[in-house]
Design an enzyme around this catalytic site. Structure first.
Site, PDB file in Angstrom:
ATOM      1  CB  CYS A 145      -8.839 -10.721  -0.768  1.00 49.18           C
ATOM      2  SG  CYS A 145      -7.774  -9.528  -0.010  1.00 49.18           S
TER       3      CYS A 145
ATOM      4  CD  GLN B 283      -3.121  -0.626   0.137  1.00 51.90           C
ATOM      5  OE1 GLN B 283      -3.342   0.530  -0.213  1.00 51.90           O
ATOM      6  NE2 GLN B 283      -3.796  -1.638  -0.362  1.00 51.90           N
TER       7      GLN B 283
HETATM    8  C1  PLP Z   1      -3.133  -5.805  -2.329  1.00 51.25           C
HETATM    9  C2  PLP Z   1      -2.295  -6.191  -1.184  1.00 51.25           C
HETATM   10  C3  PLP Z   1      -1.595  -7.413  -1.183  1.00 51.25           C
HETATM   11  C4  PLP Z   1      -1.705  -8.388  -2.328  1.00 51.25           C
HETATM   12  O1  PLP Z   1      -1.113  -7.872  -3.500  1.00 51.25           O
HETATM   13  P1  PLP Z   1      -1.478  -8.518  -4.944  1.00 51.25           P
HETATM   14  O2  PLP Z   1      -0.567  -7.837  -5.902  1.00 51.25           O
HETATM   15  O3  PLP Z   1      -2.914  -8.193  -5.185  1.00 51.25           O
HETATM   16  O4  PLP Z   1      -1.230  -9.983  -4.817  1.00 51.25           O
HETATM   17  C5  PLP Z   1      -0.812  -7.703  -0.084  1.00 51.25           C
HETATM   18  N1  PLP Z   1      -0.680  -6.848   0.945  1.00 51.25           N
HETATM   19  C6  PLP Z   1      -1.319  -5.656   0.974  1.00 51.25           C
HETATM   20  C7  PLP Z   1      -1.116  -4.743   2.131  1.00 51.25           C
HETATM   21  C8  PLP Z   1      -2.149  -5.300  -0.084  1.00 51.25           C
HETATM   22  O5  PLP Z   1      -2.799  -4.131  -0.041  1.00 51.25           O
END
Ligand code: PLP
Length: 390
Positions: free
Chosen positions: A326, A180
């Site tokens: 998710c 993030q």
């Molecule tokens: C979106 C997210 C993930 C997963 O990343 P992807 O590229 O969608 O696999 C993991 N950790 C955080 C904090 C996220 O926001």
């Protein structure tokens, strides 16, 4: 008013046109495998080299410390499992937090089944890791600390520099899920004593399905995919050239525009927070008021369900979220909102807006007005609310 008002940028971002244009030639014009020996491969090979160099520089790493992956979840899995698998001779204890993304939490749960010991640190009411608690948790057998840079639900930015210093002092390797944070806040892995870092392109204006893992040189992690010699033999497979080029372009944009963009986003976000708290009674801001991602506004509302708010907002073309993307199929309250001490009823009333540089003040005004009337309508139907206010 646009048909869609997109305030779910923590789930994914729109790909910039500049990014899309940069990627395009690598699908059809210069589609060669960068590992090939012929001249046609020179351009993709050079594009990958430049991407690695600029992306490394963006976080103050070296090019040979950057491994391209298929995204954030893969990077996190590889960092944690790859590191503990190669270093279990030194110990079996891992420290993480209760508010991590499930990419980290479920990886740790799996490792517990395999005999590793995991400590899940509590957070304070703002979602911050207590540094004393972290120090107290470190033992002789601790080999890895994995704490997120910034939380994907409530937006809290963790004291990463302090955590890095503690890890260094105790000779423990420090991984951070910076998915993030990358492209949203400045990151300097050397300044912050970060040993491993995960990032993902689609959270910062790049394409989906590409990410990176930074591993400081000298740190041993096992190979993720056995096969060809790509990524220093640690992650085999033909490189995702268009994806990496897109990640590169998004990173370049962040490098030149992050400060001005984030300043503008933060101002609008603060206005959104102030309006919601002003217009809606029994509304609470979650996360830190100061140490916070510029695009994040996360609330709990008494006597309404976040799920219902998302559904009603959606009918107006407004994209928001009541949990992590998710998790939105699940009906459990957010583990993050519970960890900051909200009770279960209030945790069900969670709502997240994550805005972008495309968000306008008109959109914010519209969203707050609509949200206010939706909350009022839903509360009128809540017997508990009726009893409480009468
Ligand atoms: C979106 C997210 C993930 C997963 O990343 P992807 O590229 O969608 O696999 C993991 N950790 C955080 C904090 C996220 O926001």
């Amino acid at each position: 008013m646009d048909k869609i008002i997109y305030m779910d940028n923590a789930a994914t971002t729109m790909m910039e046109d500049q990014v899309f244009q940069a990627m395009k030639p690598y699908f059809q014009e210069v589609y060669a495998n960068p590992s090939s020996g012929h001249g046609f491969a020179a351009r993709p090979k050079q594009a990958i080299r430049q991407a690695r160099q600029d992306i490394a520089a963006f976080v103050n790493a070296r090019p040979n410390e950057i491994y391209f992956t298929s995204g954030g979840s893969e990077s996190v899995n590889w960092a944690i499992k790859g590191f503990v698998g190669s270093n279990k001779g030194k110990g079996h204890h891992i420290i993480t937090s209760k508010i991590e993304h499930h990419a980290v939490l479920n990886t740790c749960h799996q490792l517990e089944k395999e005999g590793f010991e995991v400590t899940y640190l509590d957070v304070d009411e703002y979602g911050s890791i207590g540094l004393d608690q972290l120090k107290a948790a470190i033992k002789d057998t601790t080999i890895l600390i994995s704490i997120m840079f910034a939380n994907n639900e409530i937006g809290t930015i963790e004291p990463i520099g302090e955590i890095g210093a503690i890890a260094r002092e105790h000779n423990v390797v420090f991984h951070t899920d910076a998915i993030q944070a990358y492209g949203h806040v400045a990151i300097d892995v050397r300044d912050l004593n970060i040993d491993m870092l995960s990032a993902s392109a689609h959270k910062c204006g790049g394409p989906k399905g590409v990410g990176l893992l930074y591993v400081k040189s000298g740190i041993e992690i096992g190979s993720l995919i056995h096969g060809g010699h790509q990524e220093q033999g640690k992650r085999a497979g033909t490189l995702n050239v268009p994806g990496i080029v897109g990640f590169h372009e998004a990173t370049k944009l962040a490098g030149t525009e992050m400060t001005t963009r984030m300043g503008k986003i933060r101002e609008l976000r603060d206005y959104l927070i102030a309006q919601v708290l002003d217009k809606i009674e029994l509304a609470y801001l979650n996360g830190s008021p100061v140490s916070r991602l510029p695009n994040n506004a996360h609330f709990c509302f008494d006597y309404v369900e976040g799920e219902s708010l998302v559904v009603f907002l959606d009918q107006l073309g407004i994209c928001a979220s009541s949990g992590a993307a998710c998790e939105s199929d699940s009906i459990d309250p957010s583990h993050v909102v519970l960890a900051i001490g909200r009770d279960e009823d209030l945790a069900y009333g969670s709502l997240r807006f994550s805005i972008s540089e495309r968000t306008t003040k008109d959109q914010v005004d519209y969203v707050v007005a609509q949200l206010t009337s939706i909350v009022e309508k839903l509360r009128k139907m809540s017997p508990l609310y009726q009893v409480t206010i009468s």
